[in-house]
Design a protein around this motif. Sequence first.
Motif, PDB file in Angstrom:
ATOM      1  N   GLN A   9       0.840  -1.208   0.000  1.00  0.00           N
ATOM      2  CA  GLN A   9       0.000   0.000   0.000  1.00  0.00           C
ATOM      3  C   GLN A   9       0.866   1.245   0.000  1.00  0.00           C
ATOM      4  O   GLN A   9       1.902   1.303   0.665  1.00  0.00           O
ATOM      5  CB  GLN A   9      -0.884   0.012   1.242  1.00  0.00           C
ATOM      6  CG  GLN A   9      -2.209  -0.700   1.021  1.00  0.00           C
ATOM      7  CD  GLN A   9      -3.196  -0.278   2.089  1.00  0.00           C
ATOM      8  OE1 GLN A   9      -2.860  -0.234   3.252  1.00  0.00           O
ATOM      9  NE2 GLN A   9      -4.413   0.055   1.694  1.00  0.00           N
ATOM     10  N   ALA A  10       0.419   2.235  -0.760  1.00  0.00           N
ATOM     11  CA  ALA A  10       1.138   3.508  -0.754  1.00  0.00           C
ATOM     12  C   ALA A  10       1.061   4.099   0.647  1.00  0.00           C
ATOM     13  O   ALA A  10       0.022   4.020   1.310  1.00  0.00           O
ATOM     14  CB  ALA A  10       0.498   4.459  -1.750  1.00  0.00           C
ATOM     15  N   SER A 244       9.584  12.368   5.977  1.00  0.00           N
ATOM     16  CA  SER A 244       8.552  11.678   6.752  1.00  0.00           C
ATOM     17  C   SER A 244       9.219  10.628   7.638  1.00  0.00           C
ATOM     18  O   SER A 244      10.385  10.267   7.433  1.00  0.00           O
ATOM     19  CB  SER A 244       7.540  11.024   5.810  1.00  0.00           C
ATOM     20  OG  SER A 244       8.188  10.087   4.969  1.00  0.00           O
ATOM     21  N   SER A 245       8.489  10.119   8.613  1.00  0.00           N
ATOM     22  CA  SER A 245       9.103   9.269   9.649  1.00  0.00           C
ATOM     23  C   SER A 245       9.676   7.970   9.082  1.00  0.00           C
ATOM     24  O   SER A 245      10.521   7.344   9.694  1.00  0.00           O
ATOM     25  CB  SER A 245       8.097   8.968  10.761  1.00  0.00           C
ATOM     26  OG  SER A 245       6.903   8.459  10.220  1.00  0.00           O
ATOM     27  N   LYS A 246       9.217   7.558   7.892  1.00  0.00           N
ATOM     28  CA  LYS A 246       9.759   6.327   7.289  1.00  0.00           C
ATOM     29  C   LYS A 246      10.602   6.630   6.052  1.00  0.00           C
ATOM     30  O   LYS A 246      10.885   5.721   5.248  1.00  0.00           O
ATOM     31  CB  LYS A 246       8.612   5.387   6.934  1.00  0.00           C
ATOM     32  CG  LYS A 246       7.775   4.993   8.145  1.00  0.00           C
ATOM     33  CD  LYS A 246       7.285   3.582   8.070  1.00  0.00           C
ATOM     34  CE  LYS A 246       6.718   3.056   9.367  1.00  0.00           C
ATOM     35  NZ  LYS A 246       6.058   4.013  10.217  1.00  0.00           N
ATOM     36  N   ASP A 247      11.004   7.876   5.849  1.00  0.00           N
ATOM     37  CA  ASP A 247      11.861   8.260   4.704  1.00  0.00           C
ATOM     38  C   ASP A 247      11.191   8.047   3.345  1.00  0.00           C
ATOM     39  O   ASP A 247      11.872   7.899   2.338  1.00  0.00           O
ATOM     40  CB  ASP A 247      13.187   7.480   4.711  1.00  0.00           C
ATOM     41  CG  ASP A 247      14.216   8.064   5.670  1.00  0.00           C
ATOM     42  OD1 ASP A 247      14.046   9.219   6.089  1.00  0.00           O
ATOM     43  OD2 ASP A 247      15.197   7.372   5.984  1.00  0.00           O
ATOM     44  N   THR A 248       9.859   8.012   3.302  1.00  0.00           N
ATOM     45  CA  THR A 248       9.202   7.794   2.003  1.00  0.00           C
ATOM     46  C   THR A 248       8.979   9.104   1.254  1.00  0.00           C
ATOM     47  O   THR A 248       8.914   9.119   0.029  1.00  0.00           O
ATOM     48  CB  THR A 248       7.832   7.104   2.180  1.00  0.00           C
ATOM     49  OG1 THR A 248       7.029   7.913   3.049  1.00  0.00           O
ATOM     50  CG2 THR A 248       7.996   5.717   2.769  1.00  0.00           C
ATOM     51  N   HIS A 249       8.848  10.203   1.997  1.00  0.00           N
ATOM     52  CA  HIS A 249       8.525  11.489   1.375  1.00  0.00           C
ATOM     53  C   HIS A 249       9.409  12.615   1.892  1.00  0.00           C
ATOM     54  O   HIS A 249       9.832  12.611   3.047  1.00  0.00           O
ATOM     55  CB  HIS A 249       7.048  11.851   1.612  1.00  0.00           C
ATOM     56  CG  HIS A 249       6.110  11.017   0.795  1.00  0.00           C
ATOM     57  ND1 HIS A 249       5.734   9.757   1.194  1.00  0.00           N
ATOM     58  CD2 HIS A 249       5.503  11.244  -0.408  1.00  0.00           C
ATOM     59  CE1 HIS A 249       4.917   9.246   0.271  1.00  0.00           C
ATOM     60  NE2 HIS A 249       4.768  10.117  -0.700  1.00  0.00           N
ATOM     61  N   VAL A 250       9.650  13.555   1.008  1.00  0.00           N
ATOM     62  CA  VAL A 250      10.350  14.800   1.328  1.00  0.00           C
ATOM     63  C   VAL A 250       9.286  15.882   1.490  1.00  0.00           C
ATOM     64  O   VAL A 250       8.372  15.981   0.668  1.00  0.00           O
ATOM     65  CB  VAL A 250      11.327  15.178   0.192  1.00  0.00           C
ATOM     66  CG1 VAL A 250      11.898  16.566   0.397  1.00  0.00           C
ATOM     67  CG2 VAL A 250      12.436  14.146   0.083  1.00  0.00           C
ATOM     68  N   TYR A 260       4.531  21.076   0.623  1.00  0.00           N
ATOM     69  CA  TYR A 260       4.733  20.199  -0.526  1.00  0.00           C
ATOM     70  C   TYR A 260       5.305  18.864  -0.065  1.00  0.00           C
ATOM     71  O   TYR A 260       6.247  18.823   0.725  1.00  0.00           O
ATOM     72  CB  TYR A 260       5.687  20.858  -1.530  1.00  0.00           C
ATOM     73  CG  TYR A 260       5.066  21.988  -2.323  1.00  0.00           C
ATOM     74  CD1 TYR A 260       4.845  21.858  -3.696  1.00  0.00           C
ATOM     75  CD2 TYR A 260       4.684  23.179  -1.711  1.00  0.00           C
ATOM     76  CE1 TYR A 260       4.276  22.887  -4.435  1.00  0.00           C
ATOM     77  CE2 TYR A 260       4.106  24.211  -2.425  1.00  0.00           C
ATOM     78  CZ  TYR A 260       3.903  24.062  -3.796  1.00  0.00           C
ATOM     79  OH  TYR A 260       3.316  25.084  -4.515  1.00  0.00           O
ATOM     80  N   PHE A 261       4.722  17.773  -0.564  1.00  0.00           N
ATOM     81  CA  PHE A 261       5.204  16.417  -0.301  1.00  0.00           C
ATOM     82  C   PHE A 261       5.660  15.813  -1.624  1.00  0.00           C
ATOM     83  O   PHE A 261       4.875  15.754  -2.578  1.00  0.00           O
ATOM     84  CB  PHE A 261       4.064  15.518   0.209  1.00  0.00           C
ATOM     85  CG  PHE A 261       3.537  15.830   1.575  1.00  0.00           C
ATOM     86  CD1 PHE A 261       3.743  14.937   2.623  1.00  0.00           C
ATOM     87  CD2 PHE A 261       2.762  16.960   1.821  1.00  0.00           C
ATOM     88  CE1 PHE A 261       3.214  15.186   3.888  1.00  0.00           C
ATOM     89  CE2 PHE A 261       2.234  17.209   3.069  1.00  0.00           C
ATOM     90  CZ  PHE A 261       2.473  16.329   4.112  1.00  0.00           C
ATOM     91  N   TRP A 262       6.903  15.370  -1.686  1.00  0.00           N
ATOM     92  CA  TRP A 262       7.392  14.678  -2.879  1.00  0.00           C
ATOM     93  C   TRP A 262       7.725  13.235  -2.539  1.00  0.00           C
ATOM     94  O   TRP A 262       8.193  12.939  -1.432  1.00  0.00           O
ATOM     95  CB  TRP A 262       8.674  15.326  -3.414  1.00  0.00           C
ATOM     96  CG  TRP A 262       8.523  16.724  -3.908  1.00  0.00           C
ATOM     97  CD1 TRP A 262       8.177  17.131  -5.172  1.00  0.00           C
ATOM     98  CD2 TRP A 262       8.762  17.939  -3.161  1.00  0.00           C
ATOM     99  NE1 TRP A 262       8.189  18.511  -5.250  1.00  0.00           N
ATOM    100  CE2 TRP A 262       8.539  19.028  -4.034  1.00  0.00           C
ATOM    101  CE3 TRP A 262       9.147  18.202  -1.846  1.00  0.00           C
ATOM    102  CZ2 TRP A 262       8.685  20.358  -3.634  1.00  0.00           C
ATOM    103  CZ3 TRP A 262       9.279  19.516  -1.440  1.00  0.00           C
ATOM    104  CH2 TRP A 262       9.049  20.579  -2.320  1.00  0.00           C
ATOM    105  N   ASP A 263       7.504  12.331  -3.483  1.00  0.00           N
ATOM    106  CA  ASP A 263       7.969  10.958  -3.350  1.00  0.00           C
ATOM    107  C   ASP A 263       9.498  10.978  -3.382  1.00  0.00           C
ATOM    108  O   ASP A 263      10.092  11.488  -4.327  1.00  0.00           O
ATOM    109  CB  ASP A 263       7.415  10.112  -4.505  1.00  0.00           C
ATOM    110  CG  ASP A 263       7.814   8.657  -4.379  1.00  0.00           C
ATOM    111  OD1 ASP A 263       9.007   8.353  -4.603  1.00  0.00           O
ATOM    112  OD2 ASP A 263       6.943   7.826  -4.086  1.00  0.00           O
TER     113      ASP A 263
END
Length: 317
Positions: A9-10, A244-250, A260-263
């Motif tokens: 899941q994303a 993010s806390s799991k390093d998935t997003h900047v 702004y949220f980037w992958d």
Amino acid sequence: MAFPEPRPQAPQLPQHLLRTIDCQQGAVRAVRFNADGNYLLSCGSDKSLKLWSVSRGTPLKTYSGHGYEVLDADGSYDNSHLCSCSSDKTVILWDVATGQVTRKLRGHAGKVNCVQFNEEATVILSGSLDGTVRCWDTRSRRFEPIQVLDEARDSVSSLKVAQHELLTGSVDGRVRRYDLRMGQLHVDFISSPITCVCFSQDGQCTLSSSLDSTVRLLDKSTGEMLGEYSGHKMKGYKLDCCLSSKDTHVLSCSEDGHVYFWDLVEGSLSLKLPVGKAVVQSLSFHPTETCLITAMEGRVQVWGAEPEETEEDAAAT
């Protein structure tokens, strides 16, 4: 016959506004989670530092002792102490429970932009307009810093400490990483004034935002550029970025009223979160959960992945 693995899941993003806190301390200059994410600190232009419950949005204590606006703050790992810094050129160590000033540290020649405890809270590190980072022993009665790092050629705008490493960002366009155990300095030149730096959660990368409206992800050991993230506006304000806390997003604040949220891997924009009509001044991501806090003007917003269940919802189920 093996069934195909279910698609992962994303990761969810904190896009639901859970509550807005009217801090009543002038403009909020910075907002920070404490070590476990149950509390938040808000730094006010009215010289105050305030501690809040994240889940309730209620004020727990006000810390007064700075002579000018408070620019940054941090909580110790055991929640017993806070440190804060101010335009008054001082760093203050606070007793959380009593609200009293434990130590007032003077030595910087200009406003102090950023402050953080080391992991054991035995040292406070502070970065200033005077171009230095000063390291203060929290247990000693001496008033001089135990170390002064003066490599920056302009204001030190941001710093982060992780284990034996210190990361700093300066208006001179350089990200500096100090290996305090080995006594080594690594410098990456970005060319635009740095507003914020941080380590990735896995400790392999560094993230930095700068006034060319770009956030950059660098390999910590080689300095290789792994990603560039843009689309937001950061031209004249010292604004935060983080992972993010799991390093998935900047994530980055922006002058256009959005976060702004980037992958992280793809570099694509995942979410443009509308916070309000003014500059998003500061942000902080929860250490373990999908929760974000933002600061705009005199208010702090708490964001979560799911809308919060109200009492009526609970009664209906």
